[in-house]
Design an enzyme around this catalytic site. Structure first.
Site, PDB file in Angstrom:
ATOM      1  N   VAL A  50       0.805  -1.227   0.000  1.00 50.58           N
ATOM      2  CA  VAL A  50       0.000   0.000   0.000  1.00 50.58           C
ATOM      3  C   VAL A  50       0.844   1.288   0.000  1.00 50.58           C
ATOM      4  O   VAL A  50       0.324   2.372  -0.246  1.00 50.58           O
ATOM      5  CB  VAL A  50      -0.961  -0.013   1.218  1.00 50.58           C
ATOM      6  N   TYR A  51       2.142   1.176   0.259  1.00 51.11           N
ATOM      7  CA  TYR A  51       2.997   2.384   0.288  1.00 51.11           C
ATOM      8  C   TYR A  51       3.194   2.900  -1.132  1.00 51.11           C
ATOM      9  O   TYR A  51       3.638   2.174  -1.998  1.00 51.11           O
ATOM     10  CB  TYR A  51       4.373   2.071   0.886  1.00 51.11           C
ATOM     11  N   SER A  52       2.911   4.156  -1.476  1.00 52.52           N
ATOM     12  CA  SER A  52       2.382   5.205  -0.624  1.00 52.52           C
ATOM     13  C   SER A  52       1.082   5.743  -1.233  1.00 52.52           C
ATOM     14  O   SER A  52       1.032   6.813  -1.822  1.00 52.52           O
ATOM     15  CB  SER A  52       3.404   6.322  -0.479  1.00 52.52           C
TER      16      SER A  52
END
Length: 314
Positions: A52-54
């Site tokens: 999920v980054y970023s």
């Protein structure tokens, strides 16, 4: 020379886990490569990221950090030298949970972005109470059997669900969590200490605390009356409003002075000495921020200093 590495399951890791949340966010590709090169050159081998980054950055969709790391591995040819951790479940592009299908597709997406065929440590990023532990542990076990994942871990999970997952693994002979990634630092102790840490200790889990420096507050750069230009200034600044935050700063200053060390190094050394903790997790946006973090490998605090910091943070 003594081996400084810590054990997480069958993995051997440096005492500082390098956080990848800044890669593709506050650090562009060139800055990220410089930090990664400097960390590896100093003997660092433990890098943490997530699918999920970023995604929180306008214009990003998630996966940016993994993509930067994948390019770095490809250009440096050093994948085998690094213990790589990433996570599934927080979502790309939105929260997706821990259904077996999500884990199966999530690992393939991460492997593609990371340009590798295996992940050393694969975390469930957030628990998904709608999914039975049997389903996600069985899905993770399949990835281990396929050789796509070496070890599994959990982040952001309740003591009850963690115990349930661990007991299911034991009873069924399937892959078992070896690591936990809790929110834990000198000004946030109740987020891990107590029931969660007890379950971890009982099952021999290694903790890799995130927000180890409390969004930068425990670097000592935030002081009453000072302004800091940082994406995290709001989160860090709030600790100045509490008596405990000021007490902790004063105690850190005293120990740092005694060792001629940086405040951040002392805060990480306290954390590294806590029960179950293997390797505190911290990120560096620039190469200049790295030495204070890496120095945790060499700083040994006395029992009296550890006790003083523990009391100041109570």
């Amino acid at each position: 020379m003594a081996d400084i590495h810590r054990k997480i399951g069958n993995l051997s890791v440096h005492p500082l886990a390098l956080g990848g949340n800044v890669f593709g966010w506050t650090a562009d590709e060139a800055e990220s490569f410089a930090v990664l090169d400097a960390y590896a050159a100093a003997g660092g081998n433990f890098i943490d990221t997530a699918d999920v980054y970023s995604a929180w950055v306008p214009g990003n969709e998630g996966g940016e950090s993994e993509a930067v790391l994948g390019k770095w591995f490809a250009s440096r040819g050093n994948r085998a030298d690094i213990v790589l951790a990433t996570k599934v479940g927080a979502g790309v592009p939105e929260p997706r949970g821990l259904r077996a299908s999500v884990i199966k597709s999530g690992v393939e997406d991460s492997l593609r972005r990371l340009r590798t065929d295996y992940i050393d440590l694969y975390y469930t990023h957030y628990d998904d109470p709608s999914v039975p532990v049997e389903e996600f542990i069985t899905a993770l076990d399949a990835l281990v059997k396929e050789g796509k994942v070496r070890e599994i871990g959990a982040s952001n999970i309740t003591p009850e669900r963690l115990r349930e997952a661990l007991e299911f693994s034991d009873a069924s002979g399937l892959a078992k969590y070896v690591a936990i990634q809790p929110h834990y630092n000198l000004v946030s102790r109740d987020t891990y200490e107590g029931a969660l840490a007890s379950v971890a200790a009982q099952h021999g889990l290694a903790a890799v605390p995130y927000w180890a420096l409390a969004s930068g507050f425990l670097t000592g750069k935030y002081r009453p009356g000072t302004a800091v230009d940082s994406a995290r200034a709001g989160a860090a600044g709030k600790y100045l409003e509490s008596e405990r935050g000021l007490r902790v700063l004063a105690a850190l200053d005293e120990v740092a002075a005694a060792h001629d060390a940086e405040v951040a190094t002392v805060a990480l050394a306290w954390l590294a000495a806590r029960p179950t903790v293997a390797s505190p997790l911290a990120s560096a946006r620039t190469v200049e921020q790295l030495p204070a973090l890496l120095a945790v490998a060499d700083l040994k605090l006395t029992e009296e200093e550890l006790k003083g910091l523990t009391e100041a943070s109570a």
